[in-house]
Design a protein around this motif. Sequence first.
Motif, PDB file in Angstrom:
ATOM      1  N   LYS B  37       0.853  -1.184   0.000  1.00 38.10           N
ATOM      2  CA  LYS B  37       0.000   0.000   0.000  1.00 38.10           C
ATOM      3  C   LYS B  37       0.890   1.236   0.000  1.00 38.10           C
ATOM      4  CE  LYS B  37      -4.045   1.440   2.637  1.00 38.10           C
ATOM      5  NZ  LYS B  37      -4.814   1.125   3.835  1.00 38.10           N
ATOM      6  N   LEU B 173     -14.756   2.484  20.105  1.00 33.87           N
ATOM      7  CA  LEU B 173     -13.675   1.515  19.864  1.00 33.87           C
ATOM      8  C   LEU B 173     -12.684   1.514  21.015  1.00 33.87           C
ATOM      9  CD1 LEU B 173     -12.911   2.091  16.057  1.00 33.87           C
ATOM     10  CD2 LEU B 173     -14.039   0.112  17.080  1.00 33.87           C
ATOM     11  N   ASN B 174     -12.329   2.704  21.494  1.00 37.79           N
ATOM     12  CA  ASN B 174     -11.360   2.794  22.585  1.00 37.79           C
ATOM     13  C   ASN B 174     -11.907   2.234  23.888  1.00 37.79           C
ATOM     14  OD1 ASN B 174      -9.026   3.819  21.364  1.00 37.79           O
ATOM     15  ND2 ASN B 174      -9.826   5.910  21.397  1.00 37.79           N
ATOM     16  N   PHE B 177     -15.451  -1.492  22.061  1.00 42.37           N
ATOM     17  CA  PHE B 177     -16.582  -1.922  21.240  1.00 42.37           C
ATOM     18  C   PHE B 177     -16.146  -3.034  20.286  1.00 42.37           C
ATOM     19  CE2 PHE B 177     -18.813  -1.962  17.224  1.00 42.37           C
ATOM     20  CZ  PHE B 177     -20.121  -2.135  17.646  1.00 42.37           C
ATOM     21  N   SER B 178     -16.965  -4.062  20.225  1.00 43.23           N
ATOM     22  CA  SER B 178     -16.701  -5.147  19.275  1.00 43.23           C
ATOM     23  C   SER B 178     -17.992  -5.889  18.988  1.00 43.23           C
ATOM     24  CB  SER B 178     -15.666  -6.130  19.854  1.00 43.23           C
ATOM     25  OG  SER B 178     -15.494  -7.221  18.972  1.00 43.23           O
ATOM     26  N   LEU B 179     -18.203  -6.233  17.726  1.00 41.00           N
ATOM     27  CA  LEU B 179     -19.329  -7.104  17.372  1.00 41.00           C
ATOM     28  C   LEU B 179     -18.888  -8.564  17.359  1.00 41.00           C
ATOM     29  CD1 LEU B 179     -21.111  -4.970  14.609  1.00 41.00           C
ATOM     30  CD2 LEU B 179     -21.817  -5.342  16.975  1.00 41.00           C
ATOM     31  N   ARG B 243      -7.778  -1.209  -0.270  1.00 38.16           N
ATOM     32  CA  ARG B 243      -8.632  -1.196   0.934  1.00 38.16           C
ATOM     33  C   ARG B 243      -9.319   0.156   1.098  1.00 38.16           C
ATOM     34  NH1 ARG B 243      -7.608  -6.332   0.140  1.00 38.16           N
ATOM     35  NH2 ARG B 243      -5.653  -7.088   0.997  1.00 38.16           N
ATOM     36  N   ARG B 251     -10.923   7.631  10.452  1.00 40.00           N
ATOM     37  CA  ARG B 251     -10.809   6.875  11.712  1.00 40.00           C
ATOM     38  C   ARG B 251      -9.356   6.573  12.041  1.00 40.00           C
ATOM     39  NH1 ARG B 251     -12.444   1.138  10.556  1.00 40.00           N
ATOM     40  NH2 ARG B 251     -10.279   1.139   9.889  1.00 40.00           N
ATOM     41  N   LEU B 255      -6.966   7.366  15.190  1.00 37.48           N
ATOM     42  CA  LEU B 255      -6.541   6.267  16.058  1.00 37.48           C
ATOM     43  C   LEU B 255      -5.045   5.993  15.985  1.00 37.48           C
ATOM     44  CD1 LEU B 255      -9.227   3.437  15.725  1.00 37.48           C
ATOM     45  CD2 LEU B 255      -8.377   4.412  17.850  1.00 37.48           C
ATOM     46  N   PHE B 256      -4.513   5.991  14.766  1.00 38.86           N
ATOM     47  CA  PHE B 256      -3.149   5.485  14.583  1.00 38.86           C
ATOM     48  C   PHE B 256      -2.207   6.488  13.915  1.00 38.86           C
ATOM     49  CE2 PHE B 256      -6.140   1.856  13.872  1.00 38.86           C
ATOM     50  CZ  PHE B 256      -5.961   1.258  15.110  1.00 38.86           C
ATOM     51  N   GLU B 258      -2.382   7.441  10.987  1.00 36.51           N
ATOM     52  CA  GLU B 258      -2.166   6.877   9.660  1.00 36.51           C
ATOM     53  C   GLU B 258      -2.929   7.747   8.666  1.00 36.51           C
ATOM     54  OE1 GLU B 258      -0.610   3.807   8.428  1.00 36.51           O
ATOM     55  OE2 GLU B 258      -1.128   4.837   6.571  1.00 36.51           O
ATOM     56  N   LEU B 313     -19.600  -0.566  12.141  1.00 37.78           N
ATOM     57  CA  LEU B 313     -19.643  -1.644  11.149  1.00 37.78           C
ATOM     58  C   LEU B 313     -18.250  -2.043  10.671  1.00 37.78           C
ATOM     59  CD1 LEU B 313     -22.653  -0.425   8.976  1.00 37.78           C
ATOM     60  CD2 LEU B 313     -22.501  -2.652  10.107  1.00 37.78           C
ATOM     61  N   GLY B 314     -17.267  -1.179  10.872  1.00 40.88           N
ATOM     62  CA  GLY B 314     -15.923  -1.469  10.394  1.00 40.88           C
ATOM     63  C   GLY B 314     -15.671  -0.977   8.982  1.00 40.88           C
ATOM     64  N   ARG B 319     -17.195   0.298   1.222  1.00 41.86           N
ATOM     65  CA  ARG B 319     -16.362  -0.801   1.722  1.00 41.86           C
ATOM     66  C   ARG B 319     -17.201  -2.056   1.990  1.00 41.86           C
ATOM     67  NH1 ARG B 319     -11.631  -3.310   1.463  1.00 41.86           N
ATOM     68  NH2 ARG B 319     -10.965  -4.234   3.417  1.00 41.86           N
ATOM     69  N   SER B 386      -8.515  -0.660  24.864  1.00 41.71           N
ATOM     70  CA  SER B 386      -7.123  -0.248  24.883  1.00 41.71           C
ATOM     71  C   SER B 386      -6.863   0.659  26.067  1.00 41.71           C
ATOM     72  CB  SER B 386      -6.766   0.467  23.579  1.00 41.71           C
ATOM     73  OG  SER B 386      -7.558   1.609  23.433  1.00 41.71           O
TER      74      SER B 386
END
Lengths: 68, 387
Positions: B37, B173-174, B177-179, B243, B251, B255-256, B258, B313-314, B319, B386
């Motif tokens: 990438k 997320l922090n 959160f997770s499905l 991607r 996001r 978060l990162f 990036e 949803l991610g 996407r 996290s």
Amino acid sequence: MIKIDASGLSCPEPLMRLKAVIDQHNEIELALDSQTAVETCKRFAESKGFDVTVTSADDLFTLLIKKA
Amino acid sequence: MGSIPTYSRQMHGAGILNDTGPFCVNKLIQEDDFVLKDRYKLPLVGVLVGVVALALTHLGNPANMGFCIACFLRDMAGSLGLHRAAVVQYMRPEVIGIVLGAFVISVLKKDFSVKGGSAPFSRFLLGFSVMIGALIFLGCPLRMLLRIGGGDLNAVVGLAGFVSGIGVGVVFLNKGFSLKRNYSLTKTEGYLFPAVNAGFLLLLVVVPSVLIFSESGPGSMRAPIWAALAAGLIVGVVGQRVRLCFVSGIRDSILFREFGMLTLFIALTATVAVGNILSNKFVLSFANQPVAHTESVWNFLGLFLVGLGSVLLGGCPYRQLVLAGSGNSDSAVTVLGLLVGAAFAHNFGLASSGAGTTPAGRIAFVICLIITLTIGLTNLNKSSASA
């Protein structure tokens, strides 16, 4: 060495799990099951100064992440 | 060890980390096995998607709507008779092309991975809610960028809402959160979604009389079938490889740190702006923008809901199409949620129009926000939060 199984988790959870531990460990074994997660986690670990070795078995990947 | 637990493999087969047996041989992956990438690739993809969007508009799509996943799924719902709003009914080849492009390239690149079972009904409702938010704003995140590239200042307000929604999603997320996990499924499950889309294409080309087509309004404005299909295929293929996700760019920058995907967004928007300026279609204003309204609060809130729901949803609606084409059954369910949301939006007068939002749409927004927040709050997992 810490082992993390982040397979099956939606983006960006695998990277968040790696991010949460990477500063406290010199060696991490990370299990993933998507190429996307492998790419992002590998890139992140390398940006933090780690060497990353990726192995695959079927559609599962293991990242061995070691402090360079 | 910190607060992050280690996990033993139970659902995918035992001991994969150390497997060396004949049926599970570990293979050293070379760096070149993965798509690199590279940073420079992302702006180029942004330019490509921008050019393709401009071309589609030039060939007949509505203004500032070379692509709009929300609008196009809404058109497809109408074409199938799931709603009866006469001005927004067409079987959009762009969507079919994105799905089939993602399918073909993921198979060719051995990236086709059939997974599912991660909170499918929650994802359906999140998809439904994201569509309601998008149709209150009048566009998905991709169209938001195309609208900004056309000079539509309402979309800038929408962008602020979108970023805010993503910010709240990042808080979830922090907080863990997770499905939860998905699991491997049979290949058949992964082939079905692309097959259904191929079936839609067959209907459109061979027996279009079974579908419903708008004779006026946005649904009647369309590029030729094969051009639209080719455009979808191109954007599906390149988007799958890099991607592309209109949520992850923002996001992940939060978060990162990036920022790579943001360069794609900027290149895309700039390309569209230049194209519109050169063709005298760039109009910097709030008022009189095509397929848009000027209610700033609702433009903000609509995309706030899209941003928040998409983080949970991610991935954004685009996407989700790509993932569904790449074998992800949960994303296929999400797309169904988007489709049904679109049908509800027009059957119950929830969608906005150029005249603005509707009372029913505002009530639906509140309900969908409550649904989204409830799913967010009830899926927090302290053990994976996290630090």
